[in-house]
Design a protein around this motif. Structure first.
Motif, short mmCIF file in Angstrom:
data_model
loop_
_atom_site.label_atom_id
_atom_site.label_comp_id
_atom_site.label_asym_id
_atom_site.label_seq_id
_atom_site.Cartn_x
_atom_site.Cartn_y
_atom_site.Cartn_z
N CYS A 16 0.83 -1.20 0.00
CA CYS A 16 0.00 0.00 0.00
C CYS A 16 0.87 1.26 0.00
N ALA A 20 0.32 3.80 -2.86
CA ALA A 20 -0.39 5.01 -2.47
C ALA A 20 0.41 5.76 -1.41
N GLU A 40 -10.58 12.85 -3.19
CA GLU A 40 -10.76 12.31 -4.54
C GLU A 40 -9.44 12.12 -5.27
N GLN A 42 -6.79 11.06 -4.29
CA GLN A 42 -6.11 9.83 -3.90
C GLN A 42 -6.90 8.57 -4.25
N ARG A 43 -8.07 8.75 -4.84
CA ARG A 43 -8.97 7.61 -5.05
C ARG A 43 -8.30 6.46 -5.81
N GLU A 44 -7.62 6.80 -6.89
CA GLU A 44 -7.02 5.76 -7.72
C GLU A 44 -5.89 5.03 -6.98
N GLN A 45 -5.08 5.82 -6.32
CA GLN A 45 -3.98 5.24 -5.52
C GLN A 45 -4.53 4.28 -4.47
N ALA A 47 -7.41 2.77 -4.40
CA ALA A 47 -8.00 1.57 -5.02
C ALA A 47 -6.92 0.55 -5.35
N ARG A 48 -5.80 1.02 -5.85
CA ARG A 48 -4.70 0.10 -6.17
C ARG A 48 -4.14 -0.53 -4.90
N TRP A 62 -16.01 4.27 0.33
CA TRP A 62 -15.84 5.17 -0.82
C TRP A 62 -16.85 6.30 -0.82
#
Ligand code: SF4
Length: 77
Positions: A16, A20, A40, A42-45, A47-48, A62
């Protein structure tokens, strides 16, 4: 979004923190420090990071949208 890491489950794999870094930081070898409210941006980070955690220790709400002032994570203060 609001996130919680189950630190009893977390094994300090640091996936993680690698994926992220805005949200998760390793402190020493095994201790994980994280930001419980992420915006928002950081959302993609996040999720990964959730997908990559080998022990599914990261839980994310979320739908929890922070107010604008909090969203930037304290930029400019
Ligand atoms: S990826 Fe999972 S096990 Fe590894 S440090 Fe992050 S929360 Fe802990």
């Amino acid at each position: 979004m609001r996130l919680v890491v189950d630190l009893n489950r977390c094994q300090g794999y640091a996936q993680c923190a690698f994926l992220a870094p805005d949200v998760f930081t390793m402190h020493g070898e095994e201790a994980l420090i994280y930001t419980p409210r992420a915006g928002e941006a950081q959302r993609e980070q996040v999720a990964r990071a959730v997908a990559a955690c080998p022990v599914q220790a990261v839980t994310v709400d979320w739908a929890d949208v922070p107010v604008a002032a909090e969203e930037a994570g304290g930029h400019g203060r």
